[in-house]
Every structure is written in structure tokens, then in C-alpha cells.
Scaffold this active site. Structure first.
Site, PDB file in Angstrom:
ATOM      1  N   ARG B 296      -0.439  -9.009   3.475  1.00 17.01           N
ATOM      2  CA  ARG B 296      -0.189  -8.032   2.364  1.00 17.01           C
ATOM      3  C   ARG B 296      -1.313  -7.458   1.568  1.00 17.01           C
ATOM      4  O   ARG B 296      -1.655  -6.544   1.101  1.00 17.01           O
ATOM      5  CB  ARG B 296       0.878  -8.724   1.512  1.00 17.01           C
ATOM      6  CG  ARG B 296       2.295  -8.890   2.122  1.00 17.01           C
ATOM      7  CD  ARG B 296       3.256  -9.502   1.468  1.00 17.01           C
ATOM      8  NE  ARG B 296       4.440  -9.330   2.088  1.00 17.01           N
ATOM      9  CZ  ARG B 296       5.769  -9.955   1.840  1.00 17.01           C
ATOM     10  NH1 ARG B 296       5.889 -10.709   0.539  1.00 17.01           N
ATOM     11  NH2 ARG B 296       6.964  -9.777   2.507  1.00 17.01           N
ATOM     12  N   TYR B 440       4.998  -1.464   6.360  1.00 21.22           N
ATOM     13  CA  TYR B 440       4.901  -2.624   6.854  1.00 21.22           C
ATOM     14  C   TYR B 440       4.530  -3.994   5.926  1.00 21.22           C
ATOM     15  O   TYR B 440       4.064  -3.602   4.751  1.00 21.22           O
ATOM     16  CB  TYR B 440       3.919  -2.464   8.145  1.00 21.22           C
ATOM     17  CG  TYR B 440       2.692  -2.157   8.145  1.00 21.22           C
ATOM     18  CD1 TYR B 440       1.798  -2.131   7.130  1.00 21.22           C
ATOM     19  CD2 TYR B 440       2.080  -1.874   9.491  1.00 21.22           C
ATOM     20  CE1 TYR B 440       0.471  -1.747   7.148  1.00 21.22           C
ATOM     21  CE2 TYR B 440       0.468  -1.492   9.590  1.00 21.22           C
ATOM     22  CZ  TYR B 440       0.019  -1.230   8.396  1.00 21.22           C
ATOM     23  OH  TYR B 440      -1.346  -0.910   8.301  1.00 21.22           O
ATOM     24  N   GLU B 441       4.453  -5.122   6.638  1.00 16.51           N
ATOM     25  CA  GLU B 441       4.380  -6.351   5.955  1.00 16.51           C
ATOM     26  C   GLU B 441       5.287  -6.451   4.744  1.00 16.51           C
ATOM     27  O   GLU B 441       4.860  -7.030   3.777  1.00 16.51           O
ATOM     28  CB  GLU B 441       2.759  -6.419   5.537  1.00 16.51           C
ATOM     29  CG  GLU B 441       1.866  -6.291   6.570  1.00 16.51           C
ATOM     30  CD  GLU B 441       2.149  -7.222   7.740  1.00 16.51           C
ATOM     31  OE1 GLU B 441       2.822  -8.020   7.742  1.00 16.51           O
ATOM     32  OE2 GLU B 441       1.443  -6.794   8.671  1.00 16.51           O
ATOM     33  N   GLY B 442       6.597  -5.908   4.937  1.00 14.51           N
ATOM     34  CA  GLY B 442       7.567  -5.851   3.950  1.00 14.51           C
ATOM     35  C   GLY B 442       7.297  -4.674   2.903  1.00 14.51           C
ATOM     36  O   GLY B 442       6.544  -4.354   2.442  1.00 14.51           O
TER      37      GLY B 442
END
Lengths: 601, 601
Positions: B296, B440-442
Site C-alpha cells: 500500500r 488495487y491493494e484495497g
């Protein structure tokens, strides 16, 4: 594969209930627009867009346009057949003048249809859209002979039109145009030069393409006061109206773009092409602005269109896709997870979109009504008032509408998570297509300068004063209803912020015009937000009246009241922030020398 | 064709002057990072990115990755050669632990380099970037044997790594995972299932790919408490460390995406592939979060990176392109038009970008320092404090950094007008590449919930209180300097707004958690703006001190003071607006039934 449903119920609400088009029945053209005719146009036009144009939108993006070695261009598969149907049904003729074969109906209807077309297939919509712009210019400035030669076939859709402004060295600053027009013995002109970014510049949809081209006469002043407008058909037109010789204008290449791949964006080489002067020598800019203004409103509608179709697909996904549980406890205990529409952050994005699209639709259709009234209102004074108001609103509709339309489209892609980034879902196409609307027909920075540098001060600020008065009166009317008063008070407060910002310009722009330039985009955004607040108050008042008098569509009107509240709570706070940014002025913005922007290793 | 220059001077300013890395020389690893070493890494790393990675970025986008019928994937032309050079030079090893072959230098330097890599070529950077995430998880949770088997070759870049979370039915909600892990007699597990959206999932850059995979053991609980983490190498590794048998994991397809075409986004089919448990059974989520948090931060840096490279190209264009005249009168009377950098609205976009990228760079590098301190600070208390602070800041860096990074990238494209929409200029690629970082990555909505739903309340709000204290102390320090006091007062006021919003959450989220969800994204944005204001005060204080003590780079520090002022004038006003939106709560947002979102014909 994304889907599209024309939001006919929403359009009827604005046209019939909010604008009350029937009340203008005494004006020419409006008498033909009885509610049943309106409904037919909206419903059948919507169906055509859903069933014919939407299904070829993805393929148009994937395949794009193809230029062949001879300079001819093929549109994507299905476009030609769809265009034939479009032409046969007469969808392009709705709001055009009857004198040249149009149906003479209000622009309000033409605009409603434009929204549907652009939602279903923006690239397709640009072909007839550009024609409409060219028609406006010929109607206003063309000679009777030019009008008779070109207009009937352009309006019927047999031929299409283009606007040729941009050259490699010349975009916003039209004074830099180099394309030359040499007078010929027969009264025509030989046009020579290169034009770029010409939307629908070459294609296979129509048997002729009528180019409207800005060029310079020999010895013309070296500024925007030295450009003239010419009509240059792809094929010369014989005396009997039939297609004649091929003219010396050829597509040199088509641009590889971020989006709108279904529309051919051409570089056109004019090599002594035969053209004829439209209007007066060196007065080309004024003629060009006529079609530009029509085009700018159309582009504003595109901001709405992409946001709307993206919103519809995001709603469907949010109801279908299941991830996680509602924060207040499981909503669907039979399933392992709830549909993501239960999550507040997904709701936030959907409500932001709903509040924007419904407000923006009201603004666009009001704008179209003003275009109608500017031509057809009963008195000269009314016509002038409507003209000034739509002149003021045009940069707001184009600039704010496409900025916010793009943001909303991006947010609707966000609802899909990773799937939004994948081509097959189609959301990323909406984003790529929506992006162009902030750029073409004058970037949004230019719209902001048009608003603040020209329109605000025109005729002593008459138009902006009329706008303030109209919003103020709407607030007063809404305040009379106790349940709407809290909403009206907040719109009134936001209007006050805009008025203060206007005053700040008056006090600070004379001494330093950079103070105007530095705040123009903030002002445009602020005015966009206030204007949609104005629209939401209007819609809320209509909804409230319906609910009070009894309706069998209660849910529809109740949703309008909730969405009005959401808009006012979530959009209006930005107005105060924008005022503070604007009032910061240009000092820090302009203080740095150019060198300070260099990157040092 | 766009260009890129690593902003080494800016990075040195943050690392050496603002963070004063030399002052941490007593901590392990930092002693090796003397100013001359720092300069070498920054300068040489920057040069590598400029000269090797940037030139293949366009081609990577045009060509993309190719999957062959046997499931193998070829990266775009030039990627393999560039990766060899990257590996040879050891650029991937900078901040990795010495025990397994890393150089053990501070993460601050690794992060500085990550920015350059992503600016030069985001798609390329994801290959080593994903490896770094996988390394973190194995370092924290792998057995000594697993660490010895995989880490040295992953750190050296000989092998790469991936993260396998997403499945078709399961993105954010990892409780829905279906991939199965069946225990085998030899202590391994047979992994079976389909994973999608696996970045760098299959490619030709490395001789092995080490997949970290979330899967369920038989009978595991049906929630996130039932998922375990497995290491599944593409090729099994023999006892002597050499490459063995091909494992049963195959790339079934690569996704067609909006951007980052140079990175292969794979669907991976696991068909009884041999894997080994990493960490404890059913504790996979915790292990996954270790690599997720590292990832993140890396994604936050991508927001900065795309904004930076887009900014550099927009500056070059704005200095070169000539259209119109300065509002205050012609700036270059020898030419027919002025460069567009004279126009306030172009300046506005460039200054917005400059203020964001420089502030965001400070935040990212401070974040990296916190990562270092969380491992290496002298006392347990200091380590915990740093860990809590970076935990709090991670969603802000990822969420705000990529939201604003995307906006800035879009604005830089806007500076180019129509040319920004054309592929050959490369600006539209930056926009398409930047867009993924918000997803992406949440998704950023998830980041907002992580911030507000988890991090704010952790340990009784200790981290956010420490943040408020740090910002408050910076304001107090800046207020001591009369010339900075007006700036400090405005940051202090914005901090007050954020504190009030925090209080509002405390008072309203317990009764209705939707009030938290409805305001989370507003809060994240607000905190991002306040945090960059904090960074700008820090930078302004350093600049002021340099100017007071005398410097031969006066222009650099004066520009910092102007940009600090611009940031505070132009960004901070949004904080108050966001607070008002947040305090509107969830009522109107959640009031409508799902049916109200349907489109009626």
C-alpha cells in the site's frame, strides 16, 4: 458488456413538469410539441439509442476507424447501418428549421435526444453532432444560395458537416492560423493548408462532407480579425444538386487517441481546394462562434451522458456484486455477503452521481429552452434576455458539466473495483471517452475565461444580475414551504458566496487581470454548483407540490426530495472553499519564475 | 515522446535537510547511509531510471504482454534487458536485510528509488515491487527453511514474487475465498483454485516466480478467520537450491486493461499445485496484511510518481507551446504569441501539481523513515510509536496520495489541450496508468474504512492523538517565525477542523456506524490535506532557516516558501468543506431504497 436504458421518465419530469414546456404552446414550434408528441419522441428516440446505438459502442472502441491508402476512412462495423437507420427515422431533423426540411420542434427535445445518443454511443453521436454545428453556422451566415445547396441534405443527414479550426501551431489562439484562401476568378477561393483534430473529418457514413474552414485571405490582418470562414465540400455540388467532382481535401492521417475511437479524428490536407466565403471577409470568428456555441452545449451534454451511462452500470453492479456485510448488520442473511450497495462509501459515489446527473439534466434542458426562447420568445426583450442567459450559462454547462461529468464517470468505474479497470466491463471506455469533453471545443480553462473575462461583464453585468435574481427568487419561493426552507437557505447562502466572489473580481481584476485568470476556474466550478443547487430547488418544489396534491408515483417524487437534500448537503460546502481560493488571488500563483519549474538532478 | 528526469535535488532536500537522515546515524543500517552514499544512490538510481526504464515505457504500453498457448508470458521488448541491468546493479537490494543479501540501508532510500522507478515506468516497477511485498511476508512469517530457500534469490532479483488474494467472487471480502489447500503426506499442501488480477503473475524476467497464495484448509471457518497463506513456487526448488520440477500453476489468461500494459495481470489456475504453509494455520490474513501494508505504501508512491512525470512533461510543454498573450500584456514581443505558462489557469494547474508532488514526496519519505524506525528505533516505545504512526498514515498515503495523484495527472494532460488526448504525446498513458493505483491493494474506499474504522480508534486513539500533537508542535514552531506565522495559523485552523470531525465521529458513529462509513472518504481526504500542510510547514521552516543562514541556492529555497504559501491558500480551504460534508452524516445518503436507483423508461 455494459447496458443502457434511456432515462425517459427523468426527461419527461424535467420537460413536462419542471420546465412545463406545454406552457410555451403559444410560441412558434412549441405548438407542435404537445405532451403526447414529446413522449413519443423521448420514448422512441430512447429506444433507438438503446437498441441500435448502445450495442455497437464497445465494438466501435475496440475496432476504431481505419484510414485506407487512398485517404478514405471506414467507420467501425455497424456504424454505417446504424447511421442509415438514424437518417431514415429522421432523428437528426427534430429541432432543425422546417424551411430546410427540419421538424421545427423545440431544441429541448433535440437536446434530450442528444443526451441519449451520447450515452449510448458518444463516438457515433459526434457525426450528426458536428453536422448540427455546421448547419447553425450556414443558417446564420450562409448566403441564400449556400443555404439552399447544403442545408436540406445536411439536415436530412444525407450529408454531414465538420468544423475546421485547429492547425498544428494553432489551437486556442486562432490568430495564428496559416491556412490560406486565394480568391479565384469564378468567385470561389482556393484553400490551402493543414487542419488537425477534425472530428468526423472523413468517413463512410454520408455521400458528401461539408467542411466549414477558417482561413486567411491575402493581406488579412495578422490576428483573429483576419480570419474568414469558408464552406468546402468534399465533393463539389453540381447546379442540379447532384454530387460532382472530388475536391482537393484529403485525410492525411487519423489520430491515435485515448478514446472516442469510433469517431475519426482527422488531419485534413487542403491543397487548393475549392471553397466559398461564408459571411463577410475577416469576420470568420463571429461565424465560427455560432457553431462553437452550439457545439459547446452539445459537449456539456456529453459530460452528463457519460456520467449517466456509467452510473446506470455502476448501480447494476452494486446491486449484484456481493462483498462484506452492511455496517449495521447483515442485510441478506441467506447469502454469505451483502450486495455492495449497502456500503456507505458505495452509496456516496452513487448518490453523488445521481445528484449530479439529475441536476445536470435539468440544467441542460433549461439551457435548450433558453436557446429556443432566444429565437422564438414573443418580444425582442425576452429574446435578448434568453440569449444573454444562455450565453452566460454555456461555459458553465460545458466546463462544469464535463469536469464533474468526468469525475462522476471515474467514480462509477471505482464502484467496480478491479473489474472497472478491465476492458471487458466497459467502464474504462466511458472514462476514456468522457475525458475528451473537458478538452475539445475550447478547454475548460478557456470556458472559465469566457465566463469570467467576457460573459460576467457583458452589458454591464446584466446577465449575471439576471442569474442572481432568478436564483434568489427560486430561494424565496422555496422558503415559503417550511419543509424546503432549510434547503433554500443553504442555496441562498451559496449564492451569497458567489455574489461575494463576483464582487471580489470587480474590485481586484482591473488592477491586475491575473487575479481574474487565477480565479476563473474556481468561479466556473462555484457557479456550476450553485446552478445545480438552483435546479435542485426547482425540482424539489415540483416534487413537493406533486406529493401534496397526490400522485401514484410517490416513490419517484420522494426520491427527488432526498436527492435534493443530498445535493445540498454534499455539494454546496465546496462553494465557500472555492470562494476562499479565488480570493487568495494570483500572487503566489504567478510569483515563480519559469526556472523554478525545472527539475534539478 | 515524454521524458523524465529524476528529481534528485528534491529528494536530497527531503532526505538530508527535512528528515535529516544523518541524525539517525546511531541506529543500525543508518550508519551506512552517510550523505555521500545517499547522494550516490539517489543520483545513480535516478540516472538508471531516466536512461534505462523511461525509454521503454511507451513501447511497453503499445506492445503490452503476450501470453503464448503454453501459458508462458513474454514481457514487452526491452523489459528483459532492463531487468537484467536492474538486477546486476542491485537496485532491488538497497533496503533489504543484509542477512539474506540485501544492503540493509534505510527504507527511505528504497522509497526514494521506488518513486523514480514508478515515474519512469510504472509497469516495470511492479515486477520488483511485488517481489518486495512477498519478501516482507516471508521475512515476518516464513520458517527459517523457507527464508533460506527463497529470500536470497528473491532479494537479489533472480526470482520474483507475487501476491494471490483475489478470486472471481472475492475481492475485498477475503472471507469468500474458495481456493483449497489439501494437506499431503509429505507436509506440503495441494493448492487448487483460480486467482485473478495477479500482477506479475507470469512473465519471462526471472527464472522462478514465488507465489504467496491465500487458500482454505479443509474444515476451516467460513470467514477471514479461515484463510491460510501458502508459498507456491512456479518451479519447485531442489534441496541444493537449484530449479526443479514445474509446479501445477498456469497462467490461464492475461487481462486486457485500461493501462499498465507492460505488467502482466494474470488469471492463475492452481491445479493441485505443491505449496507450503507460511506461518500458522488460519492466520493467513495477518501474514497477508504484512505484505499488503508494504504494498500500500508502494502504491501511494505510484500516485506521486505519475503526477511527477506528468508534471515534468506539462512544464516542458507549457514553456514551449505558444498560444495567446499574457493577460498583463505580451511577455515575448518578438514572437506572435507567448508560451502558455504565462496564463494563470495553466499556472494554476502547474502550481497545484508542484505543491502536491513536493508535499507528497515529503510525506512518502517520512513514512519510509517511520517504517525504518518501527524496526530500528532505540527503544521499544519508540518502535511502537513509529509503527502506530505509519499504520495510521498508510491509508492516507495510499488513498489520498493516489486520488490526488490521479487528479494531478489528469490536469497535467489538460495542459496539453487536444495534444494531451493523442497517444503519441504519452500524457494519456500516464492517466491510464495512474488510475489503477486508486483501485488495487484495497480500493480507496477500503483505505478510508481502514483509517476511520480501525486506525483512528486503535489503542484508544493513541496514534491519531500523536498525529495531532506532531502537527500542533510544528504549527507552534512555525508560528515562532513571524514570516511563517500566517501560514502556521491556517494549518492550525485546518487541524482544528480535522479534530472536530474526529470528535463528530466519536459522538455519532457508535449510535449508527453508517455515519462513520458515510464520512470516511471525506475524513481521509481531509487528513491527506492536513498532512501535506504539515509537510509544507516543515519544508518552509527548513527553507527559511537556510535563507537566513545564507545559501548559494537561494532560488530553490525561495520557491519552497512560495509553494508552501500556494499550498496553504489553495488546498486548505477544502478541509472546512469536507468537515461540513462529513457532519451531514449518513441520513440522506442511506435513505433511498435500492429501487430508487433504477432507471425508469
Amino acid at each position: 458488456m455494459p447496458t443502457y436504458t434511456a432515462p425517459a421518465r427523468e426527461t419527461r419530469f424535467i420537460v413536462n413538469e419542471v420546465l412545463d414546456l406545454a406552457s410555451y404552446g403559444n410560441l412558434p414550434g412549441f405548438e407542435s410539441a404537445a405532451p403526447d408528441i414529446i413522449d413519443t419522441v423521448i420514448n422512441e428516440g430512447g429506444k433507438f439509442c438503446q437498441e441500435v446505438l448502445a450495442p455497437i459502442n464497445r465494438a466501435g472502441d475496440e475496432e476504431g476507424c481505419t484510414r485506407h491508402p487512398d485517404g478514405s476512412v471506414t467507420t467501425p462495423k455497424g456504424f454505417k447501418e446504424a447511421y442509415e437507420q438514424f437518417k431514415e427515422a429522421g432523428w437528426g431533423t427534430i429541432s432543425h428549421v422546417e424551411e430546410f426540411g427540419g421538424q421545427g420542434m423545440p431544441h429541448v427535445l433535440g437536446f434530450a435526444l442528444e443526451e441519449f445518443i451520447s450515452s449510448a454511443n458518444q463516438s457515433f453521436g459526434m457525426y450528426p453532432g458536428l453536422t448540427t454545428g455546421a448547419v447553425s453556422a450556414l443558417l446564420a451566415k450562409g448566403s441564400p444560395e449556400q443555404q439552399a445547396t447544403y442545408l436540406p441534405k445536411m439536415i436530412s443527414g444525407e450529408w454531414s458537416g465538420t468544423m475546421n479550426l485547429t492547425e498544428p501551431q494553432c489551437g486556442t489562439d486562432l490568430g495564428l492560423i496559416r491556412t490560406k484562401a486565394e480568391p479565384q476568378a469564378d468567385g470561389s477561393y482556393a484553400i490551402t493548408g493543414t487542419k488537425i483534430f477534425i472530428s468526423a473529418g472523413e468517413h463512410d457514413l454520408t455521400s458528401n462532407i461539408i467542411h466549414l474552414v477558417l482561413a486567411k485571405l491575402p493581406g488579412a490582418p495578422d490576428s483573429t480579425k483576419g480570419i474568414s470562414l469558408f464552406v468546402v465540400p468534399k465533393f463539389l455540388v453540381n447546379e442540379d444538386g447532384s454530387i460532382g467532382e472530388r475536391n482537393a481535401v484529403v485525410c492525411g492521417s487519423i489520430e491515435e487517441k485515448m478514446g472516442i475511437h469510433g469517431n475519426s479524428t482527422c488531419l485534413l490536407n487542403y491543397d487548393g481546394a475549392k471553397g466559398w466565403l461564408v459571411g463577410e471577409e475577416n469576420k470568420g470568428l463571429a461565424a465560427m462562434f455560432i457553431m462553437m456555441n452550439a457545439a459547446r452545449l452539445g459537449v456539456g451534454v456529453q459530460g452528463l451522458s457519460q456520467a449517466e451511462v456509467a452510473y446506470q452500470n455502476a448501480v447494476a453492479y452494486a446491486k449484484d456484486r456481493r462483498q462484506g456485510r452492511a455496517l449495521t448488520g447483515p442485510a441478506d442473511t441467506d447469502a454469505k455477503a451483502d450486495p455492495i450497495i449497502v456500503h456507505p462509501d458505495v452509496r456516496r459515489m452513487l448518490m453523488d452521481a445521481k445528484a449530479f446527473t439529475e441536476g445536470m439534466r435539468a440544467l441542460c434542458l433549461w439551457g435548450a429552452l433558453l436557446v429556443d426562447l432566444s429565437h422564438k420568445a414573443a418580444t425582442e426583450e425576452d429574446r435578448e434576455e434568453a440569449d444573454a442567459m444562455i450565453g452566460l450559462l454555456t461555459p458553465v454547462i460545458k466546463g462544469y458539466g464535463t469536469d464533474k461529468g468526468f469525475d462522476v464517470t471515474v467514480n462509477m468505474q471505482q464502484v467496480f473495483g478491479g473489474h472497472g479497470y478491465i476492458r471487458e466491463w466497459g467502464m474504462e471506455q466511458f472514462v476514456r471517452d468522457a475525458r475528451i469533453a473537458q478538452i475539445y471545443e475550447g478547454t475548460n480553462g478557456i470556458q472559465a475565461m469566457d465566463l469570467c473575462g467576457r460573459k460576467l461583464g457583458q452589458a454591464g453585468g446584466k446577465a449575471i444580475q439576471a442569474f442572481f435574481k432568478a436564483v434568489g427568487e427560486e430561494c424565496a419561493a422555496a422558503k415559503a414551504d417550511a419543509s424546503l426552507a432549510p434547503l433554500a437557505e443553504r442555496v441562498e447562502k451559496a449564492l451569497g458566496e458567489q455574489q461575494a466572489a463576483t464582487m471580489w473580481f470587480m474590485q481586484n481584476a482591473m488592477a491586475n487581470p491575473n487575479n481574474l485568470g487565477a480565479g476563473a476556474h474556481h468561479y466556473m466550478t462555484m457557479m456550476g454548483i450553485v446552478t445545480l443547487g438552483f435546479m435542485w430547488l426547482k425540482m424539489a418544489r415540483v416534487a413537493q407540490a406533486k406529493l401534496a396534491s397526490g400522485t401514484d408515483d410517490k416513490a419517484f417524487y420522494e426520491a427527488k426530495l432526498v436527492t435534493a437534500r443530498y445535493y445540498i448537503e454534499r455539494y454546496l460546502p465546496d462553494v465557500g472553499a472555492l470562494r476562499r481560493k479565488l480570493e487568495a488571488g494570483s500572487e503566489a500563483m504567478m510569483a515563480l519564475g519559469e526556472d523554478a519549474f525545472a527539475t534539478a538532478a
